[in-house]
Write a protein that holds these residues in place. Structure first.
Motif, PDB file in Angstrom:
ATOM      1  N   VAL A   1      57.962  24.021 -27.325  1.00 54.63           N
ATOM      2  CA  VAL A   1      57.729  25.338 -26.760  1.00 54.63           C
ATOM      3  C   VAL A   1      56.290  25.380 -26.270  1.00 54.63           C
ATOM      4  CG1 VAL A   1      57.019  26.380 -28.964  1.00 54.63           C
ATOM      5  CG2 VAL A   1      57.921  27.833 -27.132  1.00 54.63           C
ATOM      6  N   THR A   2      56.063  26.072 -25.158  1.00 57.44           N
ATOM      7  CA  THR A   2      54.719  26.227 -24.614  1.00 57.44           C
ATOM      8  C   THR A   2      54.232  27.636 -24.944  1.00 57.44           C
ATOM      9  OG1 THR A   2      55.185  24.680 -22.821  1.00 57.44           O
ATOM     10  CG2 THR A   2      53.294  26.139 -22.546  1.00 57.44           C
ATOM     11  N   VAL A   3      53.071  27.725 -25.587  1.00 58.22           N
ATOM     12  CA  VAL A   3      52.542  29.004 -26.047  1.00 58.22           C
ATOM     13  C   VAL A   3      51.199  29.279 -25.383  1.00 58.22           C
ATOM     14  CG1 VAL A   3      53.746  28.898 -28.253  1.00 58.22           C
ATOM     15  CG2 VAL A   3      51.453  27.921 -28.057  1.00 58.22           C
ATOM     16  N   ARG A   4      50.801  30.559 -25.434  1.00 60.93           N
ATOM     17  CA  ARG A   4      49.505  30.989 -24.917  1.00 60.93           C
ATOM     18  C   ARG A   4      48.630  31.411 -26.085  1.00 60.93           C
ATOM     19  NH1 ARG A   4      47.741  36.107 -23.711  1.00 60.93           N
ATOM     20  NH2 ARG A   4      49.883  36.888 -23.992  1.00 60.93           N
ATOM     21  N   ILE A   5      47.393  30.883 -26.147  1.00 58.38           N
ATOM     22  CA  ILE A   5      46.485  31.210 -27.230  1.00 58.38           C
ATOM     23  C   ILE A   5      45.878  32.585 -26.973  1.00 58.38           C
ATOM     24  CG2 ILE A   5      44.414  30.527 -28.498  1.00 58.38           C
ATOM     25  CD1 ILE A   5      46.798  28.618 -28.833  1.00 58.38           C
ATOM     26  N   ASN A   6      46.084  33.511 -27.943  1.00 55.63           N
ATOM     27  CA  ASN A   6      45.528  34.863 -27.809  1.00 55.63           C
ATOM     28  C   ASN A   6      44.944  35.383 -29.131  1.00 55.63           C
ATOM     29  OD1 ASN A   6      47.875  35.357 -29.245  1.00 55.63           O
ATOM     30  ND2 ASN A   6      48.364  37.238 -28.125  1.00 55.63           N
ATOM     31  N   ASP A   7      44.844  34.487 -30.134  1.00 61.11           N
ATOM     32  CA  ASP A   7      44.340  34.944 -31.432  1.00 61.11           C
ATOM     33  C   ASP A   7      43.629  33.780 -32.125  1.00 61.11           C
ATOM     34  OD1 ASP A   7      43.822  36.673 -33.477  1.00 61.11           O
ATOM     35  OD2 ASP A   7      45.911  36.882 -34.149  1.00 61.11           O
ATOM     36  N   ARG A   8      42.951  34.070 -33.229  1.00 61.03           N
ATOM     37  CA  ARG A   8      42.236  33.066 -34.025  1.00 61.03           C
ATOM     38  C   ARG A   8      42.951  32.887 -35.358  1.00 61.03           C
ATOM     39  NH1 ARG A   8      40.235  30.467 -30.226  1.00 61.03           N
ATOM     40  NH2 ARG A   8      38.498  31.392 -29.074  1.00 61.03           N
ATOM     41  N   GLY A   9      42.909  31.616 -35.830  1.00 62.95           N
ATOM     42  CA  GLY A   9      43.551  31.260 -37.084  1.00 62.95           C
ATOM     43  C   GLY A   9      44.271  29.928 -36.899  1.00 62.95           C
ATOM     44  N   PRO A  10      44.997  29.506 -37.849  1.00 63.18           N
ATOM     45  CA  PRO A  10      45.057  30.026 -39.234  1.00 63.18           C
ATOM     46  C   PRO A  10      43.881  29.465 -40.065  1.00 63.18           C
ATOM     47  CG  PRO A  10      46.615  28.242 -38.986  1.00 63.18           C
ATOM     48  CD  PRO A  10      45.962  28.400 -37.642  1.00 63.18           C
ATOM     49  N   PHE A  11      43.480  30.182 -41.050  1.00 61.47           N
ATOM     50  CA  PHE A  11      42.337  29.780 -41.864  1.00 61.47           C
ATOM     51  C   PHE A  11      42.828  29.172 -43.168  1.00 61.47           C
ATOM     52  CE2 PHE A  11      41.056  33.322 -39.151  1.00 61.47           C
ATOM     53  CZ  PHE A  11      40.049  32.714 -38.420  1.00 61.47           C
ATOM     54  N   VAL A  12      43.686  28.170 -43.020  1.00 63.05           N
ATOM     55  CA  VAL A  12      44.246  27.420 -44.150  1.00 63.05           C
ATOM     56  C   VAL A  12      44.035  25.950 -43.880  1.00 63.05           C
ATOM     57  CG1 VAL A  12      46.309  26.934 -45.533  1.00 63.05           C
ATOM     58  CG2 VAL A  12      45.972  29.222 -44.592  1.00 63.05           C
ATOM     59  N   SER A  13      43.670  25.186 -44.878  1.00 63.93           N
ATOM     60  CA  SER A  13      43.386  23.764 -44.705  1.00 63.93           C
ATOM     61  C   SER A  13      44.663  23.010 -44.282  1.00 63.93           C
ATOM     62  CB  SER A  13      42.842  23.192 -46.022  1.00 63.93           C
ATOM     63  OG  SER A  13      42.626  21.807 -45.884  1.00 63.93           O
TER      64      SER A  13
END
Length: 206
Positions: free
Chosen positions: A162-174
């Motif tokens: 699937v092709t997605v568009r980046i519009n947010d920050r994260g995830p903050f998990v290792s």
């Protein structure tokens, strides 16, 4: 005695012969008469059985008189034969026209690629780009990629992409580098496990 009896017998025999001869003559004449009378009867019967000649139908009235009726000379009718002009090869090619070329799908250039784990989220909230998060859009969160970047994400378990568009920050998990929207995770069939191993390819930077 003998002599008168013989005379009587001879007289009767003559009478019988005369009568029988006359009867034979009458029968012969009757037969000839029947034969003669049968000829006209046959011809009459044949004439009755023969079909009558159909009378010609009268011509239908014409709306306008022809030229011949107006004492004019009738012009000769044009011939119905059509003359075909041979087409040259250039005309045939011109009629066909150029064939449409099949469009080739352009392969997007991969700017960056890698592997990691991806999760998904669906809570309605404001994204880091300032737009309202919509779980039905094909979007994702990334820690460093510019907003509006296009990333192709492939589920390693089933090779669905699937092709997605980046519009947010994260995830903050290792160990995780992408947080997909619920719609994007459904495209790669990963909502059941929640976290899946993925291969990502950056196609365009925002």
């Amino acid at each position: 005695m003998g002599s008168p009896v013989r005379r009587l017998l001879r007289a009767r025999l003559r009478t019988i012969l005369i009568i029988s001869g006359a009867a034979a003559a009458v029968l012969t004449l009757g037969a000839f008469a029947l034969v003669k009378n049968d000829g006209p009867a046959k011809t009459t019967r044949v004439a009755q059985t023969e079909p009558k000649a159909t009378e010609p139908l009268p011509d239908e009235p014409r709306a306008e008189p022809t030229r011949a009726a107006r004492r004019g000379t009738r012009s000769p009718e044009p011939s119905r034969k059509k003359t075909r002009t041979p087409k040259s090869k250039s005309d045939a090619k011109a009629g066909q026209g150029p064939k449409p070329k099949a469009r080739k799908k352009k392969k997007r250039k991969v700017l960056k690629s890698g592997s990691c784990e991806a999760s998904y989220y669906w809570q309605g909230q404001m994204t880091a780009s300032g737009e309202r998060f919509d779980p039905s859009d094909l979007t994702a969160a990334h820690k460093t990629l510019p907003m509006g970047s296009k990333v192709r994400v492939t589920n390693k378990n089933n090779d669905r992409s699937v092709t997605v568009r980046i519009n947010d920050r994260g995830p903050f998990v290792s160990g995780r580098c992408l947080d997909l929207s619920r719609a994007a995770m459904k495209k790669v069939r990963g909502t059941g496990s929640g976290v899946i191993p993925v291969r990502y390819e950056v196609l365009a930077r925002g």
